[in-house]
Design a protein around this motif. Structure first.
Motif, PDB file in Angstrom:
ATOM      1  N   LEU A 141     -10.713 -10.805  -6.368  1.00 45.48           N
ATOM      2  CA  LEU A 141     -10.455  -9.685  -7.274  1.00 45.48           C
ATOM      3  C   LEU A 141      -9.100  -9.044  -6.985  1.00 45.48           C
ATOM      4  CD1 LEU A 141     -13.970  -7.969  -7.313  1.00 45.48           C
ATOM      5  CD2 LEU A 141     -12.772  -8.871  -9.305  1.00 45.48           C
ATOM      6  N   ALA A 142      -8.833  -8.823  -5.709  1.00 52.44           N
ATOM      7  CA  ALA A 142      -7.555  -8.221  -5.327  1.00 52.44           C
ATOM      8  C   ALA A 142      -6.392  -9.100  -5.761  1.00 52.44           C
ATOM      9  CB  ALA A 142      -7.519  -7.996  -3.817  1.00 52.44           C
ATOM     10  N   HIS A 143      -6.577 -10.404  -5.615  1.00 48.72           N
ATOM     11  CA  HIS A 143      -5.540 -11.350  -6.029  1.00 48.72           C
ATOM     12  C   HIS A 143      -5.235 -11.208  -7.515  1.00 48.72           C
ATOM     13  CE1 HIS A 143      -4.700 -15.423  -7.840  1.00 48.72           C
ATOM     14  NE2 HIS A 143      -3.632 -15.209  -7.132  1.00 48.72           N
ATOM     15  N   MET A 147      -1.961 -10.068  -9.664  1.00 48.74           N
ATOM     16  CA  MET A 147      -1.317 -10.804 -10.756  1.00 48.74           C
ATOM     17  C   MET A 147      -0.991  -9.876 -11.923  1.00 48.74           C
ATOM     18  SD  MET A 147      -3.673 -14.268 -10.813  1.00 48.74           S
ATOM     19  CE  MET A 147      -2.885 -14.930 -12.299  1.00 48.74           C
ATOM     20  N   LEU A 148      -1.832  -8.854 -12.105  1.00 52.25           N
ATOM     21  CA  LEU A 148      -1.603  -7.877 -13.179  1.00 52.25           C
ATOM     22  C   LEU A 148      -0.599  -6.809 -12.771  1.00 52.25           C
ATOM     23  CD1 LEU A 148      -5.282  -7.247 -14.381  1.00 52.25           C
ATOM     24  CD2 LEU A 148      -3.486  -8.460 -15.651  1.00 52.25           C
ATOM     25  N   GLY A 149      -0.222  -6.816 -11.489  1.00 53.17           N
ATOM     26  CA  GLY A 149       0.692  -5.791 -10.987  1.00 53.17           C
ATOM     27  C   GLY A 149      -0.024  -4.498 -10.655  1.00 53.17           C
ATOM     28  N   GLN A 150      -1.362  -4.513 -10.644  1.00 56.79           N
ATOM     29  CA  GLN A 150      -2.152  -3.317 -10.364  1.00 56.79           C
ATOM     30  C   GLN A 150      -2.506  -3.278  -8.868  1.00 56.79           C
ATOM     31  OE1 GLN A 150      -5.497  -2.902 -13.049  1.00 56.79           O
ATOM     32  NE2 GLN A 150      -4.276  -3.498 -14.830  1.00 56.79           N
ATOM     33  N   GLN A 169      -6.152  -6.641   7.953  1.00 60.24           N
ATOM     34  CA  GLN A 169      -5.215  -7.751   7.812  1.00 60.24           C
ATOM     35  C   GLN A 169      -4.951  -8.086   6.349  1.00 60.24           C
ATOM     36  OE1 GLN A 169      -6.374 -11.089  10.187  1.00 60.24           O
ATOM     37  NE2 GLN A 169      -6.166  -9.994  12.111  1.00 60.24           N
ATOM     38  N   VAL A 170      -5.989  -8.018   5.531  1.00 65.61           N
ATOM     39  CA  VAL A 170      -5.800  -8.289   4.108  1.00 65.61           C
ATOM     40  C   VAL A 170      -4.929  -7.201   3.490  1.00 65.61           C
ATOM     41  CG1 VAL A 170      -6.942  -8.579   1.887  1.00 65.61           C
ATOM     42  CG2 VAL A 170      -7.974  -9.532   3.929  1.00 65.61           C
ATOM     43  N   LYS A 171      -5.149  -5.950   3.890  1.00 68.71           N
ATOM     44  CA  LYS A 171      -4.310  -4.855   3.394  1.00 68.71           C
ATOM     45  C   LYS A 171      -2.857  -5.058   3.798  1.00 68.71           C
ATOM     46  CE  LYS A 171      -7.481  -0.934   3.020  1.00 68.71           C
ATOM     47  NZ  LYS A 171      -7.769   0.431   3.523  1.00 68.71           N
ATOM     48  N   ARG A 172      -2.688  -5.497   5.032  1.00 69.57           N
ATOM     49  CA  ARG A 172      -1.330  -5.746   5.519  1.00 69.57           C
ATOM     50  C   ARG A 172      -0.669  -6.853   4.703  1.00 69.57           C
ATOM     51  NH1 ARG A 172       0.138  -8.071  11.426  1.00 69.57           N
ATOM     52  NH2 ARG A 172       2.398  -7.702  11.410  1.00 69.57           N
ATOM     53  N   ALA A 173      -1.457  -7.872   4.385  1.00 68.58           N
ATOM     54  CA  ALA A 173      -0.936  -8.972   3.565  1.00 68.58           C
ATOM     55  C   ALA A 173      -0.487  -8.455   2.211  1.00 68.58           C
ATOM     56  CB  ALA A 173      -2.015 -10.040   3.380  1.00 68.58           C
ATOM     57  N   LEU A 174      -1.296  -7.606   1.631  1.00 69.20           N
ATOM     58  CA  LEU A 174      -0.981  -7.073   0.312  1.00 69.20           C
ATOM     59  C   LEU A 174       0.225  -6.148   0.370  1.00 69.20           C
ATOM     60  CD1 LEU A 174      -1.972  -7.212  -2.567  1.00 69.20           C
ATOM     61  CD2 LEU A 174      -3.498  -5.298  -2.112  1.00 69.20           C
ATOM     62  N   SER A 175       0.360  -5.426   1.461  1.00 71.31           N
ATOM     63  CA  SER A 175       1.478  -4.494   1.608  1.00 71.31           C
ATOM     64  C   SER A 175       2.813  -5.216   1.737  1.00 71.31           C
ATOM     65  CB  SER A 175       1.268  -3.610   2.845  1.00 71.31           C
ATOM     66  OG  SER A 175       0.144  -2.791   2.697  1.00 71.31           O
ATOM     67  N   CYS A 176       2.817  -6.305   2.530  1.00 69.92           N
ATOM     68  CA  CYS A 176       4.090  -6.970   2.817  1.00 69.92           C
ATOM     69  C   CYS A 176       4.397  -8.099   1.845  1.00 69.92           C
ATOM     70  CB  CYS A 176       4.100  -7.505   4.247  1.00 69.92           C
ATOM     71  SG  CYS A 176       3.045  -8.926   4.516  1.00 69.92           S
ATOM     72  N   SER A 177       3.495  -8.368   0.935  1.00 73.48           N
ATOM     73  CA  SER A 177       3.755  -9.480   0.007  1.00 73.48           C
ATOM     74  C   SER A 177       3.304  -9.134  -1.405  1.00 73.48           C
ATOM     75  CB  SER A 177       3.034 -10.739   0.478  1.00 73.48           C
ATOM     76  OG  SER A 177       1.649 -10.517   0.552  1.00 73.48           O
ATOM     77  N   GLN A 178       3.859  -8.067  -1.943  1.00 77.36           N
ATOM     78  CA  GLN A 178       3.494  -7.663  -3.293  1.00 77.36           C
ATOM     79  C   GLN A 178       4.251  -8.478  -4.344  1.00 77.36           C
ATOM     80  OE1 GLN A 178       3.526  -3.459  -3.978  1.00 77.36           O
ATOM     81  NE2 GLN A 178       2.059  -3.044  -2.368  1.00 77.36           N
ATOM     82  N   LYS A 179       4.506  -9.722  -3.986  1.00 82.83           N
ATOM     83  CA  LYS A 179       5.010 -10.707  -4.928  1.00 82.83           C
ATOM     84  C   LYS A 179       3.898 -11.725  -5.072  1.00 82.83           C
ATOM     85  CE  LYS A 179       9.929 -10.209  -3.926  1.00 82.83           C
ATOM     86  NZ  LYS A 179      11.178 -10.924  -3.520  1.00 82.83           N
ATOM     87  N   PRO A 180       3.430 -12.002  -6.299  1.00 82.82           N
ATOM     88  CA  PRO A 180       2.252 -12.850  -6.523  1.00 82.82           C
ATOM     89  C   PRO A 180       2.262 -14.171  -5.778  1.00 82.82           C
ATOM     90  CG  PRO A 180       2.945 -11.839  -8.570  1.00 82.82           C
ATOM     91  CD  PRO A 180       3.990 -11.506  -7.552  1.00 82.82           C
TER      92      PRO A 180
END
Length: 218
Positions: A141-143, A147-150, A169-180
């Protein structure tokens, strides 16, 4: 639903045609890919009951249609798949399928339909008692929200991931890689690791690589 001897030929045909269609679209042979996707759709209609595997193949066929520029046909296949998905009883399976279909609606640039399906998948995930299954749906879902930029919504979803070490760790991944593209790499790595110890080790390594890559771009 496990394919019976009567419907197994149609099921097998769908699987094989899907692999070939994917190869065709990858090399730019759109016409041939579309023809095979049409055969997949027709074969699916001969099955008395759909299961996650056949519906996943249909989802892939819809993706081929979309890449070939036939968005109306892609929407038709997705609509049929969603109707068939109503018969799925398992919460986890249905939630995961909804996230897969949502991805295809992203490609079709239908954000309202996408968010509608994501909301349904999230509600199903909340009722899933097995933590590992719930985590898989939440990460998917987060992925898709990514993709929607949300990303705000993506972080909100990740808050339900357990245990806290994996959630952080997943939050960290999302924080440092907000490129799809980068988030997709991290997502696939986390989902591929089954044991928590291995998941923690591999995801940490992946996050480090992502951070190094980001620093190079800075």
């Amino acid at each position: 639903h496990i394919p019976t001897d009567l419907d197994y030929p149609a099921y097998l045909k769908m699987i094989l045609l899907n692999r070939i269609a994917s190869q065709y679209i990858a090399v730019g042979r759109k016409e041939q890919a579309v023809e095979l996707s049409s055969e997949i759709f027709e074969a699916a209609k001969t099955l008395p009951v759909q299961n996650y595997r056949t519906l996943s193949v249909l989802s892939s066929a819809a993706g081929v249609y979309a890449l070939a520029g036939q968005k109306d046909k892609a929407a038709e296949v997705l609509s049929y798949s969603l109707q068939a998905a109503k018969d799925i009883k398992e919460t986890f399976v249905k939630a995961l399928f909804f996230t897969n279909i949502a991805d295809e609606y992203v490609v079709l640039k239908q954000p309202e339909r996408t968010t509608e399906l994501l909301s349904q998948a999230l509600e199903l995930a909340k009722s899933e008692k097995e933590v590992s299954k719930k985590n898989i749906v939440l990460i998917e879902l987060a992925h898709t929200y990514g993709m929607l930029g949300q990303y705000d919504k993506a972080f909100q979803v990740i808050n339900a991931v357990e245990p806290a070490s994996l959630r952080d760790q997943v939050k960290r991944a999302l924080s440092c890689s907000q490129k799809p593209d980068r988030w997709n790499i991290v997502r696939k790595t986390i989902l591929a690791i089954k044991s928590h110890r291995e998941r923690r080790r591999v995801s940490t390594v992946t996050l480090h690589l992502v951070e190094v890559d980001l620093e190079k771009d800075a």
